[in-house]
Motif scaffolding. Structure first.
Motif, PDB file in Angstrom:
ATOM      1  N   GLU A   1       0.845  -1.191   0.000  1.00 12.26           N
ATOM      2  CA  GLU A   1       0.000   0.000   0.000  1.00 12.26           C
ATOM      3  C   GLU A   1       0.885   1.248   0.000  1.00 12.26           C
ATOM      4  O   GLU A   1       1.771   1.389   0.846  1.00 12.26           O
ATOM      5  CB  GLU A   1      -0.912   0.006   1.227  1.00 12.26           C
TER       6      GLU A   1
ATOM      7  N   ARG B   1       0.183   4.454   3.980  1.00 17.28           N
ATOM      8  CA  ARG B   1      -0.124   3.550   5.092  1.00 17.28           C
ATOM      9  C   ARG B   1       0.614   3.997   6.352  1.00 17.28           C
ATOM     10  O   ARG B   1       1.506   4.848   6.311  1.00 17.28           O
ATOM     11  CB  ARG B   1       0.298   2.122   4.744  1.00 17.28           C
TER      12      ARG B   1
ATOM     13  N   ASP C   1     -10.068  -3.687   6.051  1.00 16.36           N
ATOM     14  CA  ASP C   1      -8.888  -3.558   5.201  1.00 16.36           C
ATOM     15  C   ASP C   1      -9.088  -4.312   3.900  1.00 16.36           C
ATOM     16  O   ASP C   1      -9.708  -5.387   3.879  1.00 16.36           O
ATOM     17  CB  ASP C   1      -7.636  -4.113   5.894  1.00 16.36           C
TER      18      ASP C   1
ATOM     19  N   ILE D   1     -12.865   2.801   4.953  1.00 16.00           N
ATOM     20  CA  ILE D   1     -11.565   2.873   4.290  1.00 16.00           C
ATOM     21  C   ILE D   1     -10.899   4.212   4.597  1.00 16.00           C
ATOM     22  O   ILE D   1     -11.536   5.269   4.531  1.00 16.00           O
ATOM     23  CB  ILE D   1     -11.729   2.713   2.758  1.00 16.00           C
ATOM     24  N   ASN D   2      -9.601   4.184   4.928  1.00 12.41           N
ATOM     25  CA  ASN D   2      -8.854   5.427   5.129  1.00 12.41           C
ATOM     26  C   ASN D   2      -8.944   6.295   3.885  1.00 12.41           C
ATOM     27  O   ASN D   2      -8.821   5.799   2.762  1.00 12.41           O
ATOM     28  CB  ASN D   2      -7.379   5.129   5.432  1.00 12.41           C
TER      29      ASN D   2
ATOM     30  N   SER E   1      -6.354   6.014   1.162  1.00 15.44           N
ATOM     31  CA  SER E   1      -6.149   4.723   0.505  1.00 15.44           C
ATOM     32  C   SER E   1      -6.397   4.843  -0.991  1.00 15.44           C
ATOM     33  O   SER E   1      -7.300   5.548  -1.448  1.00 15.44           O
ATOM     34  CB  SER E   1      -7.098   3.675   1.093  1.00 15.44           C
ATOM     35  N   GLU E   2      -5.585   4.122  -1.763  1.00 14.25           N
ATOM     36  CA  GLU E   2      -5.768   4.100  -3.219  1.00 14.25           C
ATOM     37  C   GLU E   2      -7.100   3.468  -3.610  1.00 14.25           C
ATOM     38  O   GLU E   2      -7.578   3.659  -4.724  1.00 14.25           O
ATOM     39  CB  GLU E   2      -4.627   3.312  -3.866  1.00 14.25           C
ATOM     40  N   LYS E   3      -7.707   2.706  -2.696  1.00 18.02           N
ATOM     41  CA  LYS E   3      -8.952   2.004  -3.020  1.00 18.02           C
ATOM     42  C   LYS E   3     -10.144   2.949  -3.118  1.00 18.02           C
ATOM     43  O   LYS E   3     -11.183   2.585  -3.665  1.00 18.02           O
ATOM     44  CB  LYS E   3      -9.245   0.938  -1.962  1.00 18.02           C
TER      45      LYS E   3
END
Length: 325
Positions: A166, A169, A215, A241-242, A245-247
Motif C-alpha cells: 500500500e 499507510r 482492510d 476505508i482510510n 487509501s488508493e482504493k
C-alpha cells in the motif's frame, strides 16, 4: 498492583465497565496499551492513577515520503478527578514529549474540543461505503479465521507483503502486524482470501449478521465483484476505508459514499516536517514558526490545512503545490 496495571484498570473502567462492556481495552488496542509502551502512557497519580493520555509512535508513509508520526489515545480521567483540567495538562505534556521526540504529525481519532483547543484540526479520516451484492460464479473466496494466517508462515508473509505494498499507510513492523491480527481476531474479525497463488485479503468484522470491511489488501482487479461476493453472506456490508487509501477512487466508481468518520490532525515539530519534505526535494523556507511557500507566509495551522486537509478530508495531496528544487 503496579502503576502500569493501574493505568490499564482505569482505562478499562472509563471506556468499558462503566458502560457495562467487557474490560478488554488491552486486547483491542495492544500496540498503544502494551507494557512495552508503558513509558508513553502518561499519567497523574495520587493514591492510584487517576488520569491517562496515551501516545503511540508510528510513522506515516505517503508515497515516497515517510513522516515521523504519533497517535493519541485512551485519554481518560477518573470521575472523582474531573473538571480539574487534568487531561488538558497531560495532553500538554504529551505535546511537549512528541515535539522533543521530533514527531512531524500527530493524529487522534476524536473531534473533542480539548484537541481543537490544543491546535488539532478536524478532518475526516475514514470514508464509509455501502456494498451491494453481486452474483458472479467466477469469483471464489476462502473464508478464514485470522488464526489460520497467524499459524501459516506462508500466508502471514503474503499478508505482510500485501500490507506493505500500500503506497499510503501507517508503517508497521512485522511484529506490529502480527499483534494487530491477534487484536482483530479478539474483536470478531475474519478474512476472505482470494487467489491462492498470489493471495489477496479482505478483512471483515462480523456483528449481528452484518459485515464491516476494515482492510482491503493486495486486491489487483475485480474489487467490485469480490466485495459483492462478500456482501451476499451478510444482511448488510459497509466498508470503512482510510481516505488516503488508493482504493477510494475505485470504490467511488461502484459504491455510494455514506459517511465520513471524523478525526483530528496536528503538525507537532514544524522544523522536522520541513526538513523531511526538503530532504525529498522540496524548497520550503522556515520564517520563525511559519513557512514560506511561493512567496506566501503560512502559520502552522494554515500549513496543516494546506498539506493534510482537502474538502474536509485528511489528505496528503498538496505537496504538488510546493516549490520543488
Amino acid at each position: 498492583m503496579t502503576i502500569y496495571n493501574e493505568k490499564i484498570e482505569l482505562i478499562n473502567r472509563v471506556f468499558k465497565t462503566s458502560v457495562n462492556k467487557n474490560p478488554n481495552m488491552l486486547e483491542e488496542f495492544p500496540l498503544l496499551l502494551s507494557e512495552e509502551n508503558d513509558e508513553n502512557l502518561l499519567y497523574f497519580r495520587e493514591e492510584k492513577v487517576h488520569s491517562v493520555v496515551g501516545i503511540l509512535y508510528r510513522d506515516f508513509k505517503f508515497g515516497n515520503i515517510t513522516l515521523k508520526g504519533s497517535f493519541i489515545g485512551s485519554v481518560c480521567t477518573d470521575d472523582r478527578y474531573r473538571k480539574k483540567g487534568l487531561s488538558s495538562k497531560l495532553l500538554d505534556k504529551a505535546l511537549e514529549k512528541m515535539n522533543e521526540d521530533h514527531v512531524c504529525l500527530s493524529l487522534v481519532s476524536s473531534h473533542k474540543r480539548l484537541y481543537q483547543r490544543k491546535g488539532y484540526i478536524r478532518v475526516s479520516n475514514t470514508v464509509s461505503y455501502t456494498i451491494g451484492k453481486i452474483e458472479d460464479s467466477s469469483i471464489k473466496a476462502y473464508k478464514m479465521d485470522i488464526r489460520e494466517i497467524l499459524k501459516d508462515e506462508r500466508l502471514l508473509s503474503y499478508f505482510i507483503k500485501a500490507y506493505n505494498r500500500e503506497k499510503h499507510r501507517f508503517v508497521l513492523s512485522n511484529e506490529d502486524i502480527k499483534v494487530s491480527l491477534q487484536s482483530l481476531h479478539a474483536r470478531g474479525h475474519i478474512v476472505y482470501m482470494f487467489n491462492k497463488e498470489l493471495p489477496e485479503f479482505i478483512v471483515v468484522r462480523t456483528k449481528d449478521g452484518n459485515g464491516f470491511i476494515k482492510d482491503i489488501l493486495g486486491v489487483a482487479e475485480d474489487l467490485d465483484k469480490k466485495l459483492g461476493y462478500i456482501a451476499r453472506e451478510f444482511k448488510e456490508v459497509k466498508a470503512f476505508i482510510n481516505v488516503f487509501s488508493e482504493k477510494n477512487k475505485e470504490l467511488q466508481s461502484f459504491c455510494v459514499e455514506t459517511a465520513l468518520m471524523p478525526s483530528m490532525v496536528k503538525i507537532i515539530n514544524l522544523n522536522c516536517l520541513v526538513h523531511t519534505l526538503n530532504h525529498h526535494g522540496y524548497n520550503i523556507k522556515l520564517v520563525e514558526n511559519r513557512v514560506e511557500i511561493n512567496g506566501v507566509i503560512l502559520t502552522k495551522d494554515e500549513f496543516t490545512r494546506y498539506l493534510f486537509e482537502k474538502d474536509g478530508k485528511f489528505s496528503f495531496m498538496n505537496v504538488n503545490g510546493l516549490n520543488y528544487q
